[in-house]
Design a protein around this motif. Sequence first.
Motif, PDB file in Angstrom:
ATOM      1  N   SER A  26       0.887  -1.110  -0.029  1.00 14.93           N
ATOM      2  CA  SER A  26      -0.006  -0.002   0.160  1.00 14.93           C
ATOM      3  C   SER A  26       0.832   1.274  -0.010  1.00 14.93           C
ATOM      4  O   SER A  26       1.944   1.101   0.418  1.00 14.93           O
ATOM      5  CB  SER A  26      -0.655   0.260   1.189  1.00 14.93           C
ATOM      6  OG  SER A  26      -1.586  -1.088   1.493  1.00 14.93           O
ATOM      7  N   SER A  58      -9.635   0.427   3.465  1.00  9.60           N
ATOM      8  CA  SER A  58      -9.718   1.202   2.366  1.00  9.60           C
ATOM      9  C   SER A  58     -10.671   2.355   2.209  1.00  9.60           C
ATOM     10  O   SER A  58     -11.919   1.772   2.539  1.00  9.60           O
ATOM     11  CB  SER A  58     -10.072   0.160   1.006  1.00  9.60           C
ATOM     12  OG  SER A  58     -10.107   0.490  -0.188  1.00  9.60           O
ATOM     13  N   SER A  74      -8.154   1.511  -4.576  1.00  6.50           N
ATOM     14  CA  SER A  74      -7.188   0.235  -5.128  1.00  6.50           C
ATOM     15  C   SER A  74      -6.237  -0.171  -3.894  1.00  6.50           C
ATOM     16  O   SER A  74      -6.122   0.568  -2.787  1.00  6.50           O
ATOM     17  CB  SER A  74      -6.226   0.751  -6.112  1.00  6.50           C
ATOM     18  OG  SER A  74      -5.395   1.584  -5.677  1.00  6.50           O
ATOM     19  N   LEU A  75      -5.506  -1.247  -3.941  1.00  5.72           N
ATOM     20  CA  LEU A  75      -4.447  -1.528  -2.924  1.00  5.72           C
ATOM     21  C   LEU A  75      -3.459  -0.603  -2.664  1.00  5.72           C
ATOM     22  O   LEU A  75      -3.012  -0.141  -1.683  1.00  5.72           O
ATOM     23  CB  LEU A  75      -3.845  -2.961  -3.301  1.00  5.72           C
ATOM     24  CG  LEU A  75      -2.489  -3.354  -2.598  1.00  5.72           C
ATOM     25  CD1 LEU A  75      -3.023  -3.582  -1.245  1.00  5.72           C
ATOM     26  CD2 LEU A  75      -1.927  -4.752  -3.258  1.00  5.72           C
ATOM     27  N   THR A 104      -2.020  -3.532   3.610  1.00 10.91           N
ATOM     28  CA  THR A 104      -2.294  -4.444   2.634  1.00 10.91           C
ATOM     29  C   THR A 104      -2.669  -5.860   3.628  1.00 10.91           C
ATOM     30  O   THR A 104      -1.994  -6.252   4.563  1.00 10.91           O
ATOM     31  CB  THR A 104      -0.757  -4.863   2.318  1.00 10.91           C
ATOM     32  OG1 THR A 104      -0.374  -3.713   1.383  1.00 10.91           O
ATOM     33  CG2 THR A 104      -0.682  -5.979   1.344  1.00 10.91           C
ATOM     34  N   GLU A 149      -4.536  -7.879  -1.041  1.00 13.27           N
ATOM     35  CA  GLU A 149      -5.763  -7.450  -1.270  1.00 13.27           C
ATOM     36  C   GLU A 149      -5.659  -5.851  -0.352  1.00 13.27           C
ATOM     37  O   GLU A 149      -4.980  -5.772   0.743  1.00 13.27           O
ATOM     38  CB  GLU A 149      -6.822  -7.955  -0.312  1.00 13.27           C
ATOM     39  CG  GLU A 149      -7.480  -9.335  -1.119  1.00 13.27           C
ATOM     40  CD  GLU A 149      -8.522  -9.654  -0.496  1.00 13.27           C
ATOM     41  OE1 GLU A 149      -9.457  -9.329  -0.223  1.00 13.27           O
ATOM     42  OE2 GLU A 149      -8.289 -11.042  -0.320  1.00 13.27           O
ATOM     43  N   ALA A 150      -6.604  -5.160  -0.832  1.00 17.87           N
ATOM     44  CA  ALA A 150      -6.511  -3.818  -0.156  1.00 17.87           C
ATOM     45  C   ALA A 150      -7.382  -4.105   1.062  1.00 17.87           C
ATOM     46  O   ALA A 150      -8.394  -4.562   1.397  1.00 17.87           O
ATOM     47  CB  ALA A 150      -7.387  -2.725  -0.924  1.00 17.87           C
ATOM     48  N   LYS A 157      -3.948   2.756  -2.901  1.00 16.41           N
ATOM     49  CA  LYS A 157      -4.629   3.794  -2.337  1.00 16.41           C
ATOM     50  C   LYS A 157      -5.092   3.130  -0.891  1.00 16.41           C
ATOM     51  O   LYS A 157      -5.656   4.297  -0.390  1.00 16.41           O
ATOM     52  CB  LYS A 157      -5.426   4.500  -3.113  1.00 16.41           C
ATOM     53  CG  LYS A 157      -4.735   5.377  -4.367  1.00 16.41           C
ATOM     54  CD  LYS A 157      -5.805   6.099  -5.007  1.00 16.41           C
ATOM     55  CE  LYS A 157      -5.085   6.538  -6.321  1.00 16.41           C
ATOM     56  NZ  LYS A 157      -5.760   7.161  -7.334  1.00 16.41           N
ATOM     57  N   SER A 158      -4.961   2.244  -0.511  1.00 14.83           N
ATOM     58  CA  SER A 158      -5.531   1.836   0.680  1.00 14.83           C
ATOM     59  C   SER A 158      -4.537   2.004   1.724  1.00 14.83           C
ATOM     60  O   SER A 158      -3.368   1.652   1.570  1.00 14.83           O
ATOM     61  CB  SER A 158      -5.994   0.145   0.586  1.00 14.83           C
ATOM     62  OG  SER A 158      -6.954   0.225  -0.322  1.00 14.83           O
TER      63      SER A 158
END
Length: 392
Positions: A167, A196, A329-330, A336, A192-193, A332-333
């Motif tokens: 991230s 978020s 998105s990941l 992680t 994955e995000a 911008k989260s």
Amino acid sequence: MTKPFDTIIIGGGPAGMMAAISSCFYGQKTLLIEKNKKLGKKLAGTGGGRCNVTNNGDLDDLMAGIPGNGRFLYSVFSQFDNHDIIAFFEENGVALKVEDHGRVFPKTDKSRTIIDCLERKINALGGQMLTQTEVVSVKKIDGLFHLKAANQEFSCQKLIVTTGGKSYPSTGSTGFGHEIARHFKLNITELEAAESPLLTDFPHKTLQGISLDDVTLRYGKHLITHDLLFTHFGLSGPAALRLSSFVKGGEIVELDFLPTQSQDALNAFFEAHRDKTVKNALKQLLPERLADFLAQDFPKPLKQLTPRETSSLLTNLKAFPIQITGKMSLAKSFVTKGGVELKEIDPKTLESKKVPGLHFAGEVLDINAHTGGFNITAALCTGWVAGSVHIQ
Ligand SMILES: Cc1cc2nc3c(=O)[nH]c(=O)nc-3n(C[C@H](O)[C@H](O)[C@H](O)COP(=O)(O)OP(=O)(O)OC[C@H]3O[C@@H](n4cnc5c(N)ncnc54)[C@H](O)[C@@H]3O)c2cc1C
């Protein structure tokens, strides 16, 4: 090539800095390598630039705050926990304060205070630090790890990987630690995000910038009461970040603006203020812009509302429907989800079960937590434990 170090740590975030401190504390010849110009770039941005260094809750609070494999950390927390983090900073001259939801910050309200303290401690214990040095490959030959950077090579007996997740890659966490793990044939769970921000089809412009304390977001059986922020794309703040684990996009969630007020209490409030316009009455309960927004369909005094209108106003206050259209998105989260699979790792030492001497700490592991100091707690505590295993 320089003489082998006892321990090299790749990645100067909270996990790496604490690993360096503990490694030096236990007498290891230690080198911390960071590719950015400065240590702790991501840490600097937490808590709105004030550094949310830990959370002061008890073990149950920690477990609730670390929904992504928190139980793996029982052994780590038995060795070094959030209270040890607080004691560490206070013993090293950093005054701390506790804010809402147990969030701990330096009294200076500056991340630099925390990062400087960690850096000073590494120096004081004789650790070496190299910044602007990106490790590009790692190999293990005859029991020693060999690391390559642009123009330099290093070797060590024990390697600690603290390169973070994926991230906010602009802070340096681009997933190099996962590559190291793959090189050594360790499994990586799906990335994955997590935590978020949520995208919504809500009238963003009208409410953009409003932040609310302790409202409730509800989706199915999930009820999350925490602070919420309306942004230009949708919803952010801890309540939205926490809900992001349970939605993907396409769901309708309900927002209770006044979770501490029952419908009966609100009806009594309406009766007590019956001569006021809906707008003026709501202003006593909610920020002005939000009151304007919720009152726009009812431009009259409360006493003139039909029963149907009163019921619709109550629904808007207690169960305002919001369509979620997606998540950030990941990259911008904030966090992680996924990482080095925990089955590969000894929970007491954070050493790889397959590759002796190879340790992982921090967000590179398949552990994810809520914002509020829980990720940083996991990073600092796993960092300390990974660094404390010493070469005889
Ligand atoms: C905006 C934002 C706000 C957040 N707020 C909170 C919060 O309030 N509370 C909370 O608990 N958590 C929060 N988090 C999450 C928290 O910051 C991270 O979980 C934590 O920093 C992870 O620590 P780490 O040491 O594992 O990794 P990182 O902090 O990501 O550090 C990894 C370091 O490794 C370095 N590195 C990577 N590859 C290499 C290489 N090849 N060679 C050399 N160096 C390398 C990187 O440059 C980086 O400095 C937030 C995150 C973001 C993005």
